[in-house]
Structures are given as C-alpha cells and as structure tokens.
Design a protein around this motif. Structure first.
Motif, mmCIF file in Angstrom:
data_model
loop_
_atom_site.group_PDB
_atom_site.id
_atom_site.type_symbol
_atom_site.label_atom_id
_atom_site.label_comp_id
_atom_site.label_asym_id
_atom_site.label_seq_id
_atom_site.Cartn_x
_atom_site.Cartn_y
_atom_site.Cartn_z
ATOM 1 N N PHE A 1 1.058 -1.280 -0.051
ATOM 2 C CA PHE A 1 0.164 0.099 0.024
ATOM 3 C C PHE A 1 0.981 1.218 -0.139
ATOM 4 C CE2 PHE A 1 -3.425 -2.747 0.937
ATOM 5 C CZ PHE A 1 -4.427 -2.143 0.174
ATOM 6 N N GLY B 1 -0.292 2.177 -3.286
ATOM 7 C CA GLY B 1 -1.819 2.620 -2.872
ATOM 8 C C GLY B 1 -1.899 3.898 -3.612
ATOM 9 N N HIS B 2 -1.062 4.797 -3.455
ATOM 10 C CA HIS B 2 -1.105 6.381 -3.638
ATOM 11 C C HIS B 2 -1.429 6.329 -5.243
ATOM 12 C CE1 HIS B 2 2.846 6.488 -5.797
ATOM 13 N NE2 HIS B 2 3.217 5.693 -4.564
ATOM 14 N N LYS C 1 -3.580 4.873 -6.969
ATOM 15 C CA LYS C 1 -5.027 4.920 -7.044
ATOM 16 C C LYS C 1 -5.666 6.187 -6.139
ATOM 17 C CE LYS C 1 -9.315 2.205 -6.190
ATOM 18 N NZ LYS C 1 -9.750 0.810 -5.938
ATOM 19 N N ASP C 2 -5.357 6.140 -4.919
ATOM 20 C CA ASP C 2 -6.000 6.858 -3.843
ATOM 21 C C ASP C 2 -5.473 8.482 -4.135
ATOM 22 O OD1 ASP C 2 -7.161 4.789 -2.927
ATOM 23 O OD2 ASP C 2 -5.412 4.381 -1.589
ATOM 24 N N MET C 3 -4.368 8.771 -4.385
ATOM 25 C CA MET C 3 -3.979 10.015 -4.459
ATOM 26 C C MET C 3 -3.351 10.654 -5.738
ATOM 27 S SD MET C 3 -1.694 10.068 -0.795
ATOM 28 C CE MET C 3 -1.850 11.932 -0.596
ATOM 29 N N SER C 4 -4.011 10.083 -6.947
ATOM 30 C CA SER C 4 -3.433 10.056 -8.253
ATOM 31 C C SER C 4 -3.710 11.884 -8.367
ATOM 32 C CB SER C 4 -3.981 9.479 -9.130
ATOM 33 O OG SER C 4 -5.397 9.686 -9.085
ATOM 34 N N ALA D 1 1.799 12.277 -1.624
ATOM 35 C CA ALA D 1 1.793 10.965 -1.848
ATOM 36 C C ALA D 1 2.958 10.298 -1.062
ATOM 37 C CB ALA D 1 1.877 10.634 -3.160
ATOM 38 N N TYR E 1 -7.632 -4.549 -5.644
ATOM 39 C CA TYR E 1 -7.654 -3.108 -5.038
ATOM 40 C C TYR E 1 -7.374 -2.380 -6.274
ATOM 41 C CZ TYR E 1 -6.782 0.796 -2.387
ATOM 42 O OH TYR E 1 -7.140 2.287 -1.982
#
Length: 114
Positions: A20, A24-25, A27-30, A37, A88
């Motif tokens: 993550f 993970g960033h 997807k979540d913080m693009s 990030a 995910y």
C-alpha cells in the motif's frame, strides 16, 4: 510456532503495508502532489518497518540465512502484490504472474535445499 512460520506471517503483514505504501497512492492520491503521496507513503511504510525488522531478526536468529530471508520476502511480495493489483487496483490477471511464481519456486528450491 516454528521460526519460519512466525517469520513468514510477520513478513506477510509487513508486506501488506509495504504494497500500500508503494502503490496505493497511484489509485488513492493520483490527483495530489507527489510530495503529499510520498509523505503518506512514508507514514504507511513506518508500520511496515515496525513489523519487517522484527520478522527478519526472528528469522535470522532462528537459523534462516540472509538469502533465505530475501527469497521468502520475494515470494511473499508476489503473493501479496498479485491480489492487490487484481482486487484493489482493478488490473487484470496476467500469465506473467504464473511465470514469475515458477521462477521464484526455483529460487526457493535453491535457497532452502540442504
């Protein structure tokens, strides 16, 4: 519990955090600045290190070699990454995952044979 099992379970947990932190960033913080990030990833990675360092110490003190610990980590990394990327990140399954797993199976054989 055998050292290899304890080490493996701890490495699985640490790898979840690591995956993550590293990906993970995407997807979540693009839409956020890269340095935000990076800060978020560092925060997540702290938990990874808090589990990974004891895992490697337990394994090494329990008789696993450095090379065995590294190969365990690589197998665990692929085992965590594939479901992460499919479930995910919503990327499709690739046959290359199978080929990589077969290569790692060979690495496990050579590192753990006595």
């Amino acid at each position: 519990m055998p050292v290899i099992v304890t080490t493996g379970l701890l490495l699985i947990c640490s790898n979840l955090f690591m995956t993550f932190a590293w990906y993970g960033h995407l997807k979540d913080m693009s839409g956020k600045a890269w340095y935000l990030a990076a800060l978020a990833s560092w925060g997540i990675a702290l938990f990874e290190y808090l589990i990974q360092v004891p895992a490697n110490r337990i394994g090494y003190a329990g008789g696993l070699t450095l090379a065995q610990l590294k190969i365990m980590q690589e197998v665990i990394t692929l085992s965590v990454f594939v479901p992460f990327s499919i479930l995910y990140m919503k990327e499709g399954f690739k046959l290359d995952y199978i080929w990589a797993a077969l290569c790692l199976t060979g690495a496990v054989y050579f590192m753990f044979r006595h």
